[in-house]
Design a protein around this motif. Structure first.
Motif, PDB file in Angstrom:
ATOM      1  N   SER A 186      17.959  36.793  29.108  1.00  0.00           N
ATOM      2  CA  SER A 186      17.827  35.454  28.542  1.00  0.00           C
ATOM      3  C   SER A 186      16.360  35.063  28.439  1.00  0.00           C
ATOM      4  N   LEU A 187      16.054  34.247  27.452  1.00  0.00           N
ATOM      5  CA  LEU A 187      14.710  33.703  27.309  1.00  0.00           C
ATOM      6  C   LEU A 187      14.630  32.375  28.060  1.00  0.00           C
ATOM      7  N   THR A 188      13.427  32.014  28.480  1.00  0.00           N
ATOM      8  CA  THR A 188      13.224  30.717  29.121  1.00  0.00           C
ATOM      9  C   THR A 188      13.173  29.635  28.048  1.00  0.00           C
ATOM     10  N   ALA A 189      13.313  28.398  28.464  1.00  0.00           N
ATOM     11  CA  ALA A 189      13.231  27.268  27.535  1.00  0.00           C
ATOM     12  C   ALA A 189      11.870  27.247  26.836  1.00  0.00           C
ATOM     13  N   GLU A 190      10.825  27.567  27.565  1.00  0.00           N
ATOM     14  CA  GLU A 190       9.481  27.593  26.982  1.00  0.00           C
ATOM     15  C   GLU A 190       9.367  28.676  25.914  1.00  0.00           C
ATOM     16  N   GLN A 191       9.935  29.842  26.189  1.00  0.00           N
ATOM     17  CA  GLN A 191       9.908  30.920  25.201  1.00  0.00           C
ATOM     18  C   GLN A 191      10.693  30.533  23.956  1.00  0.00           C
ATOM     19  N   LEU A 245      20.332  25.827  13.621  1.00  0.00           N
ATOM     20  CA  LEU A 245      21.353  26.859  13.843  1.00  0.00           C
ATOM     21  C   LEU A 245      20.768  28.256  13.661  1.00  0.00           C
ATOM     22  N   GLY A 246      19.933  28.405  12.661  1.00  0.00           N
ATOM     23  CA  GLY A 246      19.260  29.683  12.454  1.00  0.00           C
ATOM     24  C   GLY A 246      18.373  30.038  13.632  1.00  0.00           C
ATOM     25  N   HIS A 247      17.709  29.032  14.188  1.00  0.00           N
ATOM     26  CA  HIS A 247      16.838  29.255  15.346  1.00  0.00           C
ATOM     27  C   HIS A 247      17.637  29.804  16.522  1.00  0.00           C
ATOM     28  N   MET A 248      18.807  29.231  16.766  1.00  0.00           N
ATOM     29  CA  MET A 248      19.626  29.707  17.879  1.00  0.00           C
ATOM     30  C   MET A 248      20.148  31.115  17.608  1.00  0.00           C
TER      31      MET A 248
END
Length: 73
Positions: free
Chosen positions: A52-57, A36-39
């Motif tokens: 927005s960031l990419t999934a890889e980022q 949750l902190g990561h998100m």
């Protein structure tokens, strides 16, 4: 504000510990850095960048230094 300072502020705010996060902190050294902190960190970065960031980022964010790199360090 430098990217390093901005990264520390974003991570600190996202993890509800403002002022307590150093540039050398990472997922393994900060107990509050869970999924949750990561998100919340991702949301803070995206807000700062205005995109927005990419999934890889998103997957690459494992340290405050990496946050600073994404912010343009």
């Amino acid at each position: 504000m430098s990217p390093d300072e901005q990264a520390c502020a974003i991570v600190g705010d996202a993890l509800n510990c403002p002022g307590a996060i150093a540039i050398g902190a990472d997922m393994s050294s900060v107990a509050a850095w869970d999924s949750l902190g990561h998100m919340a960190i991702v949301a803070g970065i995206e807000s700062a960048l205005g995109r927005s960031l990419t999934a890889e980022q998103i997957a690459s964010i494992t340290s405050v230094r990496r946050v600073a790199e994404l912010l343009g360090r």
